[in-house]
Design a protein around this motif. Sequence first.
Motif, short mmCIF file in Angstrom:
data_model
loop_
_atom_site.label_atom_id
_atom_site.label_comp_id
_atom_site.label_asym_id
_atom_site.label_seq_id
_atom_site.Cartn_x
_atom_site.Cartn_y
_atom_site.Cartn_z
N GLU A 7 0.86 -1.18 0.00
CA GLU A 7 0.00 0.00 0.00
C GLU A 7 0.90 1.24 0.00
OE1 GLU A 7 -2.61 -0.36 3.24
OE2 GLU A 7 -4.04 1.10 2.44
N VAL A 8 0.77 2.02 -1.05
CA VAL A 8 1.51 3.27 -1.14
C VAL A 8 0.48 4.38 -1.01
CG1 VAL A 8 2.89 4.76 -2.67
CG2 VAL A 8 3.29 2.28 -2.64
N ASP A 9 0.68 5.23 0.00
CA ASP A 9 -0.35 6.18 0.35
C ASP A 9 0.18 7.61 0.27
OD1 ASP A 9 -2.55 7.43 1.40
OD2 ASP A 9 -2.42 6.51 3.39
N ASP A 10 -0.11 8.28 -0.84
CA ASP A 10 0.15 9.71 -0.99
C ASP A 10 1.62 10.08 -0.73
OD1 ASP A 10 -0.66 12.30 -1.54
OD2 ASP A 10 -1.23 12.73 0.54
N ILE A 11 2.54 9.37 -1.39
CA ILE A 11 3.97 9.66 -1.14
C ILE A 11 4.48 10.81 -2.01
CG2 ILE A 11 4.63 7.39 -0.22
CD1 ILE A 11 5.93 6.80 -2.97
N HIS A 12 5.38 11.56 -1.41
CA HIS A 12 6.07 12.66 -2.09
C HIS A 12 7.56 12.38 -2.02
CE1 HIS A 12 2.56 15.53 -2.15
NE2 HIS A 12 2.12 14.56 -1.36
N VAL A 13 8.21 12.44 -3.18
CA VAL A 13 9.66 12.21 -3.21
C VAL A 13 10.31 13.33 -3.98
CG1 VAL A 13 11.52 10.71 -4.06
CG2 VAL A 13 9.46 9.67 -3.09
N ARG A 14 11.40 13.85 -3.45
CA ARG A 14 12.18 14.82 -4.23
C ARG A 14 13.66 14.45 -4.24
NH1 ARG A 14 11.76 20.36 -3.27
NH2 ARG A 14 9.78 20.37 -2.20
N TYR A 15 14.30 14.84 -5.36
CA TYR A 15 15.75 14.73 -5.46
C TYR A 15 16.27 16.16 -5.43
CZ TYR A 15 14.72 10.04 -7.35
OH TYR A 15 14.27 8.77 -7.54
N GLY A 16 16.71 16.65 -4.30
CA GLY A 16 17.10 18.06 -4.21
C GLY A 16 15.91 18.95 -4.52
N THR A 56 13.71 7.62 0.25
CA THR A 56 12.75 7.79 1.34
C THR A 56 11.82 8.97 1.03
OG1 THR A 56 14.42 7.00 2.85
CG2 THR A 56 12.53 8.09 3.84
N PRO A 57 10.52 8.72 0.99
CA PRO A 57 9.57 9.82 0.74
C PRO A 57 9.62 10.85 1.87
CG PRO A 57 8.50 7.68 0.49
CD PRO A 57 9.84 7.43 1.11
N GLU A 58 9.41 12.11 1.51
CA GLU A 58 9.39 13.15 2.56
C GLU A 58 8.01 13.23 3.21
OE1 GLU A 58 10.41 16.87 0.79
OE2 GLU A 58 8.80 16.76 -0.69
N ALA A 59 7.00 12.65 2.54
CA ALA A 59 5.67 12.60 3.15
C ALA A 59 4.94 11.39 2.58
CB ALA A 59 4.90 13.88 2.82
N GLY A 60 3.93 10.94 3.31
CA GLY A 60 3.14 9.80 2.87
C GLY A 60 3.54 8.54 3.61
N ALA A 61 2.91 7.43 3.24
CA ALA A 61 3.16 6.16 3.93
C ALA A 61 3.31 5.03 2.93
CB ALA A 61 2.00 5.86 4.87
N ILE A 62 4.14 4.05 3.28
CA ILE A 62 4.23 2.81 2.49
C ILE A 62 4.09 1.65 3.48
CG2 ILE A 62 5.59 1.39 0.92
CD1 ILE A 62 7.08 3.89 0.06
N SER A 68 3.98 -0.31 8.37
CA SER A 68 4.77 0.75 7.75
C SER A 68 6.23 0.31 7.58
CB SER A 68 4.73 2.01 8.62
OG SER A 68 5.65 2.94 8.09
N ILE A 69 6.78 0.61 6.42
CA ILE A 69 8.20 0.29 6.19
C ILE A 69 9.01 1.57 6.00
CG2 ILE A 69 7.87 -2.00 5.19
CD1 ILE A 69 8.35 -0.42 2.41
N LEU A 70 8.37 2.69 6.19
CA LEU A 70 9.04 3.96 5.94
C LEU A 70 10.28 4.10 6.84
CD1 LEU A 70 7.83 5.68 3.78
CD2 LEU A 70 7.01 7.27 5.51
N GLY A 71 11.40 4.43 6.21
CA GLY A 71 12.63 4.61 6.99
C GLY A 71 13.42 3.32 7.18
N GLN A 72 12.84 2.17 6.76
CA GLN A 72 13.61 0.93 6.88
C GLN A 72 14.64 0.83 5.76
OE1 GLN A 72 11.67 -2.79 7.54
NE2 GLN A 72 10.09 -1.90 8.84
#
Length: 240
Positions: A7-16, A56-62, A68-72
Amino acid sequence: MMGRLVEVDDIHVRYGDLVALRGVSLAVEEGEVVCIIGPNGAGKSTTLAAIAGGVTPEAGAIRIDGRSILGQRPEQIARLGLSLVPEGRHIFGTLTVDENLRIGGYIQRDRTAAKADLERLLELFPRLAERLHYPAGRLSGGEQQMLAVARAVMTRPRLLLVDEPSLGLAPKIIDQIYEILLDLRQRAKLTLLINEQSSNRILKHADRIYVLRGGSMQLEGRAADLQDGEAIRHAYFGFG
Ligand code: ATP
């Protein structure tokens, strides 16, 4: 038993400064074949990398199995049963097929288990069994893609993330790769999340489709409902 595997829930990812994903959500049920379609730079690889723990997304959940696996770290996530086939295959051309496969089995606890996995795998990939002692660089493009998939399956994953398996392959070979992937779903009880740039040959193989463009999900639907390609074209090109 069927259940929600990813389940990927509203993730935001940026590179710089570059925003690659701006609120992406998706879900994959156990046993499904799900395809993310989108043009170059849409954010497909980034989505798979986020699930596998590479970014690692800056917001949202996986969540995997609801947790949750965020940050693993990627290796912790791999232990939950995920395996990634990266774009461009990343096989070692000077090593043999056998050596490439053994590299894939590196997290196996012991040698007996790795050997049993290799034997089981060669039953699933008879073409590779015939070419076990060839240098991988001498295989055809389709065979190299098979090898990349086989290597990822060495660790007995439940979920295979496959980044653009069709890249650079002829239509007939693409169909063969998909036959193998669908066979793996049956025989190795795999769930598949696959990225593709084009929906051309995928619609007949996938259960569900997502269309990603500009870092946002544009469309989600059952492949059976999208067969005429019209809704996908609109979502892909952003007109209509
Ligand atoms: P492709 O088909 O080219 O692989 P894609 O849909 O997989 O495209 P991504 O590779 O996820 O797209 O890229 C999304 C955006 O993020 C693009 O604008 C890309 O240039 C940028 N990007 C990807 N990886 C990085 C990185 N490591 N550093 C900076 N920008 C990146």
